[in-house]
Design an enzyme around this catalytic site. Structure first.
Site, PDB file in Angstrom:
ATOM      1  N   ARG A 147      -8.441  -8.987   8.461  1.00  0.00           N
ATOM      2  CA  ARG A 147      -8.474  -7.971   7.412  1.00  0.00           C
ATOM      3  C   ARG A 147      -9.112  -6.696   7.931  1.00  0.00           C
ATOM      4  NH1 ARG A 147     -11.161  -9.087   1.506  1.00  0.00           N
ATOM      5  NH2 ARG A 147     -13.122  -9.183   2.659  1.00  0.00           N
TER       6      ARG A 147
ATOM      7  N   ASP B 286      -3.210  -5.216   1.698  1.00  0.00           N
ATOM      8  CA  ASP B 286      -1.992  -6.017   1.659  1.00  0.00           C
ATOM      9  C   ASP B 286      -1.610  -6.302   0.199  1.00  0.00           C
ATOM     10  OD1 ASP B 286      -0.537  -8.084   3.891  1.00  0.00           O
ATOM     11  OD2 ASP B 286      -0.290  -8.571   1.759  1.00  0.00           O
TER      12      ASP B 286
ATOM     13  N   GLY C  51      -6.060  -0.782  10.885  1.00  0.00           N
ATOM     14  CA  GLY C  51      -5.626  -2.030  11.512  1.00  0.00           C
ATOM     15  C   GLY C  51      -4.301  -2.527  10.963  1.00  0.00           C
TER      16      GLY C  51
ATOM     17  N   TYR D 293       3.402   5.328   6.920  1.00  0.00           N
ATOM     18  CA  TYR D 293       4.125   6.570   6.644  1.00  0.00           C
ATOM     19  C   TYR D 293       3.375   7.394   5.609  1.00  0.00           C
ATOM     20  CZ  TYR D 293       5.601   6.249   1.871  1.00  0.00           C
ATOM     21  OH  TYR D 293       5.578   6.248   0.520  1.00  0.00           O
TER      22      TYR D 293
ATOM     23  N   ILE E 230      -5.898  -6.340  16.477  1.00  0.00           N
ATOM     24  CA  ILE E 230      -6.078  -4.976  16.957  1.00  0.00           C
ATOM     25  C   ILE E 230      -7.570  -4.647  16.898  1.00  0.00           C
ATOM     26  CG2 ILE E 230      -5.575  -2.524  16.573  1.00  0.00           C
ATOM     27  CD1 ILE E 230      -3.055  -4.094  17.235  1.00  0.00           C
TER      28      ILE E 230
ATOM     29  N   TYR F 195       5.021  -2.462   2.720  1.00  0.00           N
ATOM     30  CA  TYR F 195       5.078  -2.773   1.288  1.00  0.00           C
ATOM     31  C   TYR F 195       5.320  -4.269   1.118  1.00  0.00           C
ATOM     32  CZ  TYR F 195       5.489   2.243   0.211  1.00  0.00           C
ATOM     33  OH  TYR F 195       5.271   3.589   0.078  1.00  0.00           O
TER      34      TYR F 195
END
Ligand SMILES: Cc1cc2nc3c(=O)[nH]c(=O)nc-3n(C[C@H](O)[C@H](O)[C@H](O)COP(=O)(O)OP(=O)(O)OC[C@H]3O[C@@H](n4cnc5c(N)ncnc54)[C@H](O)[C@@H]3O)c2cc1C
Ligand SMILES: *[C@@H]1O[C@H](CO)[C@@H](O)[C@H](O)[C@H]1NC(C)=O
Ligand SMILES: *[C@@H]1O[C@H](CO)[C@@H](O)[C@H](O)[C@H]1NC(C)=O
Ligand SMILES: *[C@@H]1O[C@H](CO)[C@@H](O)[C@H](O)[C@H]1NC(C)=O
Ligand SMILES: *[C@@H]1O[C@H](CO)[C@@H](O)[C@H](O)[C@H]1NC(C)=O
Ligand SMILES: *[C@@H]1O[C@H](CO)[C@@H](O)[C@H](O)[C@H]1NC(C)=O
Ligand SMILES: *[C@@H]1O[C@H](CO)[C@@H](O)[C@H](O)[C@H]1NC(C)=O
Length: 541
Positions: free
Chosen positions: A108, A113, A180, A188, A239, A477
């Site tokens: 996370r 999300d 992350g 975007y 990451i 999304y």
């Protein structure tokens, strides 16, 4: 008598199975924590980063980065522990020890999300929380920055503006998004037509791979570096940080927000039709988002669909006004509608704070003012929708009620980048992307089901107007409706291939190849992760 005995036996069985599972999970927890300690460096002890259920802060830490209340109820499964890494070595230890104990890891960063997949799982799991790792190092000379995964967009935007009046970064409009998750799904925002997505402006990354090694672009190789730019990093690695290329913006940008209440009974057909003709062809300096909401008409009791046009222009009104007069005069943009400001101030404007309404330090708030229950879905549109069809969409939106749509124009730079350049595939040929959106504030399964049903009803009715084979969806999304490989990410390859193609089109095959190479044991897995190749797949099942 019989009934009572049966109830007692059932109770005993229940207590027995609960205590067994509790004991098992306590044993797993102990072994996992022991492993963490022994893998932690004395100079960077991991103990401060660990939150188990016994820790009084466990619940508040878990809830701090929940951005959809649907996944924060008493019955939502909770992690065995949260590891809020304070050092890169803590991330390494977490990966190594979770793998050893067969525990699933949910990574996370900002917690946005839409389906809560970064902090909820239905198999035993831990949350690897990145919020402590959020440094941002900007190099204006090189027009670049290293950004840790736990930094928010607001922090990044603020720090860029702190160093330069003429630089920016193309990413989302919501300042609390984590870099992350956001960058690894594409990312975007309103600079997209000029500069593409976040992933189009990433030049390096540091990651922890499935065996706990720290790698950068050179040592991970171009395949994996390709996959984490748009393919969702959580299938491949953790990451740690991104190296990004800053982009140029003018000292002054112009924004407008025009709500168009339309004539009774007519809906915004003419304006929306015209928007579809021009939105993806306009000067790339101009991005006009169209927001459609069912609402009240001008006459009492009448329902209509309201259209709001929100724009970002990389320039001054003197250039914007003639441009609009030439391409989209129907909107009737006037000088008084144009608001000039610094790029960093426009970030606040896009979250509905008028110029001067708040200091830009607001961007440093990591926790948003309010959180609600929500559902989102997405679609791509490649052919203009006819006026007749628009009329029937308005009727439907009014009938369904509650659910709004954001239409975001493509074109410009998005049409110039080949589909296979990064893992994000939705490029040339798209006029716009739709986001279906509904928020609510009342708890309860019935309310939730009602809103999910409304959103799905509108989505189904839009089928004739949107992309097909596959029906494309935007990975950022997150939408569980388009398919799942189960909480354990161990469903069939065919199941994964459905959401895989909707999200990634032809890039899915290369993502599977990379996955098979870098994580053959499928350690990094969840409901919508990239599967390993079927031959490997059958072996591990
Ligand atoms: C209010 C709101 C506004 C939004 N606005 C936009 C927008 O303008 N533009 C846009 O493109 N999207 C937008 N989104 C969607 C957003 O881009 C995604 O939800 C994105 O995944 C958020 O990243 P995060 O780090 O906050 O999320 P998280 O929930 O932390 O993570 C999302 C996914 O990425 C994985 N992940 C997170 N961190 C890492 C890491 N360090 N390494 C590997 N995997 C990781 C998670 O496991 C999960 O699968 C919005 C979402 C919300 C809730
Ligand atoms: C910034 O980048 C330039 C050019 O690559 C380099 O010479 C300089 O050392 C960097 N500055 C910092 C503070 O890293
Ligand atoms: C940049 O940030 C520093 C430290 O917070 C602050 O003192 C300074 O005023 C800021 N400068 C600009 C130009 O925003
Ligand atoms: C629309 O009108 C109804 C009553 O006709 C009212 O209850 C409702 O609040 C109105 N909604 C909005 C968004 O103004
Ligand atoms: C818009 O363009 C028309 C000609 O196409 C011109 O007559 C008119 O003056 C322009 N209006 C503005 C506000 O620029
Ligand atoms: C929504 O609910 C109705 C009534 O229960 C049902 O008939 C319909 O199939 C549902 N639609 C979707 C898309 O789930
Ligand atoms: C997938 O994992 C779940 C949970 O551990 C398990 O119940 C199920 O049997 C697994 N399915 C397969 C196909 O291995």
């Amino acid at each position: 008598m019989k009934g009572i005995r049966r109830a007692t036996i059932l109770n005993l069985l229940l207590i027995f199975s609960i205590s067994v599972s509790l004991e098992t999970s306590l044993a797993i927890q102990d072994e996992f924590l022991g492993c963490l300690e022994s893998n932690s460096q004395p100079s960077n002890p991991i103990s401060d980063a660990i939150y188990t259920h016994e820790n009084p802060s466990f619940t508040s830490v878990l809830q701090s980065y929940v951005r959809n209340l649907r996944f924060s109820t008493p019955s939502t499964p909770k992690p065995i522990a949260i590891i809020a890494a304070k050092d890169e070595s803590h991330v390494q230890a977490t990966v190594v020890c979770a793998k050893k104990q067969g525990l699933q890891v949910r990574i996370r960063s900002g917690g946005h999300d839409y389906e809560g997949l970064s902090y909820v799982s239905y198999v035993p799991f831990i949350v690897l929380d990145m919020f402590n790792l959020r440094s941002i190092e900007i190099n204006v000379t090189e027009e670049s920055a290293w950004v840790q995964a736990g930094a928010t967009l607001g922090e990044l935007y603020y720090q860029i503006a702190n160093r330069s009046n003429v630089h920016a970064f193309p990413a989302g409009v919501c300042p609390t998004l984590g870099t992350g998750g956001h960058f690894s799904g594409g990312g975007y925002g309103n600079l997209m037509r000029k500069y593409g997505l976040s992933v189009d402006n990433i030049v390096d990354a540091r990651i922890v791979d499935a065996v706990g090694r720290i790698l950068n672009r050179e040592s991970m190789g171009e395949d994996l570096f390709w996959a984490i730019r748009g393919g969702g990093a959580a299938s491949f690695a953790v990451i740690l940080s991104w190296k990004i290329k800053l982009v140029k913006v003018p000292e002054t940008v112009t924004v407008f927000n025009l709500a168009r209440t339309v004539e009774e009974g007519k809906g915004p057909t003419e304006l929306v039709w015209k928007w579809q003709q021009v939105a993806d062809k306009l000067d790339p300096d101009l991005f006009i988002r169209l927001m459609l909401e069912p609402g009240n008409g001008t006459r009492k009791g009448e329902k209509t669909v309201q259209a709001t046009f929100v724009a970002m222009f990389l320039g001054k009104p003197e250039r914007l006004l003639p441009l609009m007069n030439q391409s989209f005069p129907e909107l009737g943009l006037e000088p008084k509608d144009c608001v000039e400001m610094r790029w960093v101030e426009s970030v606040l404007f896009w979250i509905n704070i008028p110029k001067g309404g708040a200091p830009i330090e607001l961007l440093l708030n990591r926790i948003p003012k309010g959180v609600s229950y929500l559902k989102r879905k997405s679609d791509y549109v490649k052919k203009p929708i006819s006026k007749e069809d628009l009329e029937s969409i308005w009727k439907l939106m009014i009938e369904v009620g509650e659910v709004g749509m954001h239409w975001n124009p493509y074109g410009g730079k998005m049409g110039e980048i080949p589909e296979s350049e990064t893992a994000f595939p939705h490029r040339a040929g798209n006029i716009f992307k739709i986001q279906y959106s509904v928020n609510w504030n009342q708890e309860g399964i019935e309310t939730t089901n009602k809103f999910l049903n409304l959103t799905r009803t509108l989505f189904e009715a839009m089928t004739p107007y949107v992309s097909k084979d596959p029906r494309e969806a935007f990975f950022c999304y997150r939408d569980i409706d388009i398919g799942s490989a189960g909480s354990n990410g161990n469903g069939t390859f065919q199941e994964a291939s459905v959401y895989g193609h909707n999200y990634f089109k032809g890039n899915f095959e290369r993502l599977v190849q990379v996955k098979t190479k870098v994580d053959p044991d499928n350690f990094f897995r969840y409901e919508q992760s990239i599967p390993t190749r079927p031959s490997y797949y059958s072996k591990i099942q």
